[in-house]
Design a protein around this motif. Structure first.
Motif, short mmCIF file in Angstrom:
data_model
loop_
_atom_site.label_atom_id
_atom_site.label_comp_id
_atom_site.label_asym_id
_atom_site.label_seq_id
_atom_site.Cartn_x
_atom_site.Cartn_y
_atom_site.Cartn_z
N PHE A 61 0.83 -1.20 0.00
CA PHE A 61 0.00 0.00 0.00
C PHE A 61 0.86 1.25 0.00
N MET A 62 1.95 1.22 0.75
CA MET A 62 2.85 2.37 0.80
C MET A 62 3.60 2.53 -0.52
N VAL A 63 3.98 1.42 -1.14
CA VAL A 63 4.68 1.49 -2.43
C VAL A 63 3.75 2.06 -3.50
N ALA A 64 2.48 1.73 -3.42
CA ALA A 64 1.53 2.22 -4.42
C ALA A 64 1.37 3.73 -4.38
N LEU A 65 1.72 4.36 -3.25
CA LEU A 65 1.64 5.81 -3.17
C LEU A 65 2.62 6.49 -4.11
N GLY A 66 3.68 5.77 -4.51
CA GLY A 66 4.62 6.34 -5.47
C GLY A 66 4.00 6.62 -6.82
N PHE A 67 2.90 5.92 -7.13
CA PHE A 67 2.19 6.16 -8.38
C PHE A 67 1.01 7.11 -8.18
N GLY A 68 0.93 7.74 -7.01
CA GLY A 68 -0.20 8.63 -6.75
C GLY A 68 -0.21 9.88 -7.59
N GLY A 69 0.94 10.25 -8.14
CA GLY A 69 0.97 11.45 -8.98
C GLY A 69 0.36 11.24 -10.35
#
Length: 287
Positions: free
Chosen positions: A85-93
């Protein structure tokens, strides 16, 4: 087709003799409008206010989503799901940038194309690998950070002082007629029509004056968004290289499939050199 790129976008880059940032100069109309005395008679102040209002909305909502995701990821860190879930935040942009490219049409009529390319293979893993290796993904993340921390609070303060103050003053005569008195900015009590019309005149003057800084605040935001979220010459060149390699592989595969030559079967006693020579002699088309 893998590595497919837009010919229209590439033609725009090739047609520009001033380098990859020449497209930013297409927003010069807004800067030129700042030098006009009748700025309120144009659409630029209203478009700027609309752009700043939507910036505040997008930035605040994105900040809430990011904080919720960080909290949920921190709670679930004890299990593998939290780490993913934390790694997926890298694609939040990526979704924020997609929305920002559409929202740029408010302040700039020139559309902004997506800098991303199609993955070579279908599936979530291929998509994540492709996006992770693109510079555009990290540029979008670099834009999202200041948007949720600095830009939208600054623009909110500018809107409060630029609109929330002058607009009530403009409607002071109507408020006095309906209520008998009105208090502006918590310290100016207006109870008569002379003061009300004076406040209305002051509100109009403040609207004219504040229209310039609001426009001057929205235009650089749009320029930064276009520079970070739009395609660059290096992205287009990389797409051309990938497209050329993809077509080269297709041509090689087609030639190998349509070639009717069969290399002679090498004997066990023949060495590597004799095998290569025999295979070359057996195929006249160098397949």
């Amino acid at each position: 087709m893998p590595g497919h790129t837009s010919g229209v976008g590439l033609a725009r880059w090739r047609a520009c003799p001033h380098g990859p940032y020449c497209r930013l100069t297409r927003s010069r109309a807004a800067w030129q409008a700042l030098t006009r005395w009748n700025l309120l008679a144009t659409w630029w102040p209203w478009r700027s206010v609309a752009y700043l209002l939507t910036s505040v909305l997008v930035g605040a909502v994105t900040l809430v989503v990011v904080l919720v995701c960080l909290a949920v990821g921190a709670v679930l860190t004890l299990v593998v799901v939290g780490i993913l879930f934390m790694v997926a935040l890298g694609f939040g942009g990526i979704p924020v940038a997609a929305l920002e490219r559409r929202r740029l049409r408010i302040i700039d009529s020139e559309p902004v194309e997506s800098p991303h390319r199609e993955p070579d293979r279908p599936g979530l893993r291929a998509w994540a690998r492709t996006r992770f290796g693109e510079q555009a993904t990290w540029r979008e993340l670099a834009y999202t950070g200041p948007l949720v921390t600095v830009l939208w609070p600054t623009e909110l303060v500018a809107l409060i002082y630029g609109i929330a103050g002058p607009v009530p003053a403009v409607y002071a005569p109507i408020a006095v007629q309906e209520n008998g008195e009105v208090r502006l900015l918590k310290f100016w009590l207006i109870s008569g029509y002379p003061e009300a019309f004076l406040a209305a005149l002051l509100g109009v003057v403040l609207l004219v004056l504040f229209s310039y800084p609001l426009t001057a605040l929205a235009v650089p935001h749009g320029l930064v968004a276009r520079a970070l979220l739009g395609p660059r010459q290096s992205d287009e060149a990389r797409r051309v290289v990938e497209l050329t390699r993809s077509r080269s592989r297709l041509v090689s595969a087609f030639e190998a499939a349509t070639c009717g030559c069969r290399p002679a079967s090498p004997t066990r006693a023949s060495g590597p050199r004799s095998r290569s020579a025999r295979r070359t002699r057996a195929c006249p088309c160098w397949c």
